[in-house]
Design a protein around this motif. Sequence first.
Motif, PDB file in Angstrom:
ATOM      1  N   UNK A  33       0.528  -1.661  -0.099  1.00 53.31           N
ATOM      2  CA  UNK A  33       0.042   0.223  -0.371  1.00 53.31           C
ATOM      3  C   UNK A  33       1.173   0.839   0.034  1.00 53.31           C
ATOM      4  N   UNK A  34       2.263   1.221   0.451  1.00 52.73           N
ATOM      5  CA  UNK A  34       3.268   2.183   0.715  1.00 52.73           C
ATOM      6  C   UNK A  34       3.769   1.928  -0.649  1.00 52.73           C
ATOM      7  N   UNK A  44      -0.011  13.167  -4.092  1.00 55.98           N
ATOM      8  CA  UNK A  44       1.644  13.842  -5.202  1.00 55.98           C
ATOM      9  C   UNK A  44       2.270  12.945  -4.187  1.00 55.98           C
ATOM     10  N   UNK A  45       1.966  11.906  -3.278  1.00 56.46           N
ATOM     11  CA  UNK A  45       2.911  10.586  -3.426  1.00 56.46           C
ATOM     12  C   UNK A  45       3.905   9.907  -3.982  1.00 56.46           C
ATOM     13  N   UNK A  46       2.925   9.864  -4.901  1.00 55.36           N
ATOM     14  CA  UNK A  46       2.841   9.203  -6.442  1.00 55.36           C
ATOM     15  C   UNK A  46       2.949   7.336  -5.918  1.00 55.36           C
ATOM     16  N   UNK A  47       1.843   7.161  -4.898  1.00 56.07           N
ATOM     17  CA  UNK A  47       1.494   5.893  -4.469  1.00 56.07           C
ATOM     18  C   UNK A  47       1.238   4.807  -6.245  1.00 56.07           C
ATOM     19  N   UNK A  48       0.949   3.666  -6.113  1.00 57.68           N
ATOM     20  CA  UNK A  48       0.611   2.981  -6.744  1.00 57.68           C
ATOM     21  C   UNK A  48      -0.202   2.548  -7.007  1.00 57.68           C
ATOM     22  N   UNK A  49      -0.868   2.366  -5.999  1.00 59.41           N
ATOM     23  CA  UNK A  49      -1.785   2.016  -5.241  1.00 59.41           C
ATOM     24  C   UNK A  49      -3.556   2.711  -5.300  1.00 59.41           C
ATOM     25  N   UNK A  50      -3.902   3.593  -5.423  1.00 62.79           N
ATOM     26  CA  UNK A  50      -4.136   4.053  -5.030  1.00 62.79           C
ATOM     27  C   UNK A  50      -6.280   4.318  -6.098  1.00 62.79           C
ATOM     28  N   UNK A  87       0.451   7.301   7.090  1.00 60.44           N
ATOM     29  CA  UNK A  87       1.175   8.238   6.733  1.00 60.44           C
ATOM     30  C   UNK A  87       2.562   6.438   6.191  1.00 60.44           C
ATOM     31  N   UNK A  88       3.174   7.905   5.319  1.00 57.74           N
ATOM     32  CA  UNK A  88       4.360   6.741   4.627  1.00 57.74           C
ATOM     33  C   UNK A  88       5.652   6.915   5.992  1.00 57.74           C
ATOM     34  N   UNK A  89       6.322   5.792   5.941  1.00 55.20           N
ATOM     35  CA  UNK A  89       7.048   5.328   7.618  1.00 55.20           C
ATOM     36  C   UNK A  89       7.962   4.218   6.568  1.00 55.20           C
ATOM     37  N   UNK A 126       9.345   2.030   2.153  1.00 54.92           N
ATOM     38  CA  UNK A 126       8.427   3.260   3.005  1.00 54.92           C
ATOM     39  C   UNK A 126       6.924   1.708   2.755  1.00 54.92           C
ATOM     40  N   UNK A 127       6.436   1.968   3.950  1.00 58.21           N
ATOM     41  CA  UNK A 127       5.007   1.049   4.061  1.00 58.21           C
ATOM     42  C   UNK A 127       3.910   2.154   5.187  1.00 58.21           C
ATOM     43  N   UNK A 128       2.825   1.829   4.080  1.00 58.50           N
ATOM     44  CA  UNK A 128       1.373   2.515   4.636  1.00 58.50           C
ATOM     45  C   UNK A 128       1.033   2.337   6.571  1.00 58.50           C
ATOM     46  N   UNK A 129       1.294   3.035   7.334  1.00 57.58           N
ATOM     47  CA  UNK A 129       1.170   3.498   8.602  1.00 57.58           C
ATOM     48  C   UNK A 129      -0.095   3.826   8.529  1.00 57.58           C
TER      49      UNK A 129
END
Length: 192
Positions: A58-59, A133-139, A90-92, A76-79
Amino acid sequence: RIRFNPADACTLPRVERPELHPLDERETRAFLEAIRGHEFETLYTVTLFTGMREGEVLGLTWDCIDFHTGIISVEKQMQLHQDKGSKGYELVSPKNGRSRTIAAAQTVLARLQQQRRWQMQQKLLLGSDWQNPEGLVFTNEFGTHLTKPTVYREYKRIVAAMGCPNARFHDLRHSYAVAAIRAGDDIKTVQG
């Protein structure tokens, strides 16, 4: 005053870890058939064939995928975070604070390229309403991040329909590891 801590003499109960249940070959085929055409088909396929954790997939951002070398960097990972009553994501850094790289199969890279084309179409369609804005692959279709509960709930619905209601999302990660070892990969490499 007590000279020693009486709790030091206690024997702690053994921590029971849940038994792992990776998907076998028949269940993997059934799962791939069940997700065909699903809105999260690419997300589930990438997870199954890379062994990424739910938060990591997810991140995943586009800058972490090198289509020329076929390498995915897990950085990074979505948390979920909760600040004073408000919830957000947030991405951590990934679990254990260590990034790693994954050599992705060509089919995974092809799926990711399809995902990128879909996002570009959505961005053209929505214009300034596109939110990534983060450029996430999965949205979702608006460019907003997907949430763990949404992805997990859909996963549980799919595996329940397959007759595997006890399957966990994390079992996709273990399924990848078992398949990689059966294919001849070194155990230490898969572990890393």
